[in-house]
Design a protein around this motif. Structure first.
Motif, PDB file in Angstrom:
ATOM      1  N   TRP A  94      45.978  57.071  36.634  1.00  0.00           N
ATOM      2  CA  TRP A  94      45.061  56.078  36.086  1.00  0.00           C
ATOM      3  C   TRP A  94      44.274  55.349  37.179  1.00  0.00           C
ATOM      4  N   TRP A  96      45.262  53.685  39.708  1.00  0.00           N
ATOM      5  CA  TRP A  96      45.832  52.404  40.106  1.00  0.00           C
ATOM      6  C   TRP A  96      46.527  52.525  41.457  1.00  0.00           C
ATOM      7  N   GLU A 107      43.820  53.693  43.874  1.00  0.00           N
ATOM      8  CA  GLU A 107      42.750  52.702  43.990  1.00  0.00           C
ATOM      9  C   GLU A 107      42.298  52.601  45.448  1.00  0.00           C
ATOM     10  N   HIS A 141      38.303  55.225  32.472  1.00  0.00           N
ATOM     11  CA  HIS A 141      39.017  53.977  32.755  1.00  0.00           C
ATOM     12  C   HIS A 141      39.020  53.704  34.258  1.00  0.00           C
ATOM     13  N   TYR A 145      37.575  50.448  36.117  1.00  0.00           N
ATOM     14  CA  TYR A 145      38.586  49.631  36.788  1.00  0.00           C
ATOM     15  C   TYR A 145      38.236  49.450  38.263  1.00  0.00           C
ATOM     16  N   ARG A 149      36.622  45.986  40.205  1.00  0.00           N
ATOM     17  CA  ARG A 149      37.444  45.400  41.258  1.00  0.00           C
ATOM     18  C   ARG A 149      36.853  45.580  42.660  1.00  0.00           C
ATOM     19  N   ASP A 165      40.780  50.513  27.121  1.00  0.00           N
ATOM     20  CA  ASP A 165      41.850  49.572  26.794  1.00  0.00           C
ATOM     21  C   ASP A 165      43.112  50.398  26.587  1.00  0.00           C
ATOM     22  N   GLN A 191      46.580  43.142  33.337  1.00  0.00           N
ATOM     23  CA  GLN A 191      45.962  43.197  34.662  1.00  0.00           C
ATOM     24  C   GLN A 191      45.445  44.593  35.017  1.00  0.00           C
ATOM     25  N   HIS A 192      45.920  45.605  34.303  1.00  0.00           N
ATOM     26  CA  HIS A 192      45.555  46.986  34.625  1.00  0.00           C
ATOM     27  C   HIS A 192      44.690  47.643  33.553  1.00  0.00           C
ATOM     28  N   THR A 193      44.177  46.857  32.617  1.00  0.00           N
ATOM     29  CA  THR A 193      43.297  47.431  31.596  1.00  0.00           C
ATOM     30  C   THR A 193      41.886  46.877  31.748  1.00  0.00           C
ATOM     31  N   VAL A 194      40.908  47.732  31.604  1.00  0.00           N
ATOM     32  CA  VAL A 194      39.501  47.348  31.791  1.00  0.00           C
ATOM     33  C   VAL A 194      39.117  46.213  30.848  1.00  0.00           C
ATOM     34  N   LEU A 197      39.382  42.805  32.258  1.00  0.00           N
ATOM     35  CA  LEU A 197      38.787  42.554  33.571  1.00  0.00           C
ATOM     36  C   LEU A 197      37.308  42.179  33.486  1.00  0.00           C
TER      37      LEU A 197
END
Length: 274
Positions: A94, A96, A107, A141, A145, A149, A165, A191-194, A197
């Motif tokens: 994902w 991350w 990321e 996603h 994301y 960020r 989501d 904190q980890h879902t678009v 954010l």
């Protein structure tokens, strides 16, 4: 004569379609301590200071998905004249950074290590105004994301059939193994879902284009993201077309995505107000 002309036309079309240069690289990630396979598609007649689009694959996919399943990407690279970079995002990462798990620092890899490597190896614009990111499904996603960020790195973002989501799908696609169960870690999932954010999007910072098929299981969350961005007065483009969660849909949507990024990359930079 008509048959000969048709054959000649097809030969010329095919030769143009596959003129783009395709490199398959192994790029070392310091954050993960391993090499990451990456496909780089460059226009046949490459200019100087080229824009770059980072194009992410979906869950259970890999770095070669886009170039193998949608050969038209090569034609579009030649047509628009910018570089497309397709990194491997691991199985269910994902995109991350997972705290305490050295194997899942995607990321950092995509937004920092990969961008730095590509800018060092290729004649790129090396400027956020000429750098975008997009992807499909998990990669849609991931693109949103990472762009939200890292607005200092990317100026434009796209998502096609993106899992924008993740919370309606708490038992799917390895997410609980990365974040813990949703029931026990709701804040971590937020904190980890678009979808949670969007408040981080700075005014006039990101050009956004979202699309999703109307028969896609992610259609509902994309509709809700579209409505939320409208409510928050965040400028964006949204496209829904008939289609499901399939390469048949993605092979069509990539034409709209690439045209969007070409438009963004060719916009004149606004003068800085003193």
């Amino acid at each position: 004569m008509k048959i000969k002309f048709t054959i000649l036309f097809l030969l010329l079309t095919c030769s143009f379609a596959f003129a783009a240069k395709v490199d398959t690289l192994s790029i070392q990630s310091a954050a993960m301590g391993k090499s990451i396979k990456t496909v780089v598609i460059s226009p046949d007649k490459a200019g100087k200071g080229l824009p770059v689009l980072y194009l992410l694959h979906g869950y259970s996919g890999d770095y070669a998905n886009w170039v193998n399943k949608v050969p038209a990407v090569k034609t579009l690279v030649d047509q628009y004249g910018f570089i497309v970079v397709c990194p491997d995002g691991g199985y269910g990462s994902w995109y991350w950074d997972i705290e305490g798990n050295k194997n899942y620092q995607y990321e950092t890899f995509v937004s920092k290590e990969l961008v730095g490597y590509i800018d060092g190896k290729y004649d790129t614009a090396k400027d956020r105004s000429k750098r975008g990111i997009s992807g499909l499904s998990m990669g849609g996603h991931g693109a949103m994301y990472l762009a939200i960020r890292h607005q200092d790195t990317f100026s434009a973002v796209g998502s096609t059939a993106g899992g924008v989501d993740i919370r309606p799908f708490p038992n799917n696609w390895e997410m609980a193994s990365r974040l813990g169960s949703y029931a026990e870690n709701p804040e971590k999932w937020n904190q980890h879902t678009v979808m949670e954010l969007t408040h981080l999007i700075k005014p006039k910072s990101l050009e956004i284009f979202i699309d999703c098929g109307t028969e896609d299981f992610f259609f509902g969350v994309n509709e809700r993201l579209h409505e939320k961005l409208k409510y928050m007065n965040v400028p964006h483009r949204y496209l829904s077309m008939p289609g499901g969660h399939s390469w048949e849909y993605w092979s069509k949507s990539i034409h709209y995505q690439m045209a969007f990024f070409n438009e963004v990359f060719n916009k004149p930079n606004e003068p800085i107000k003193k």
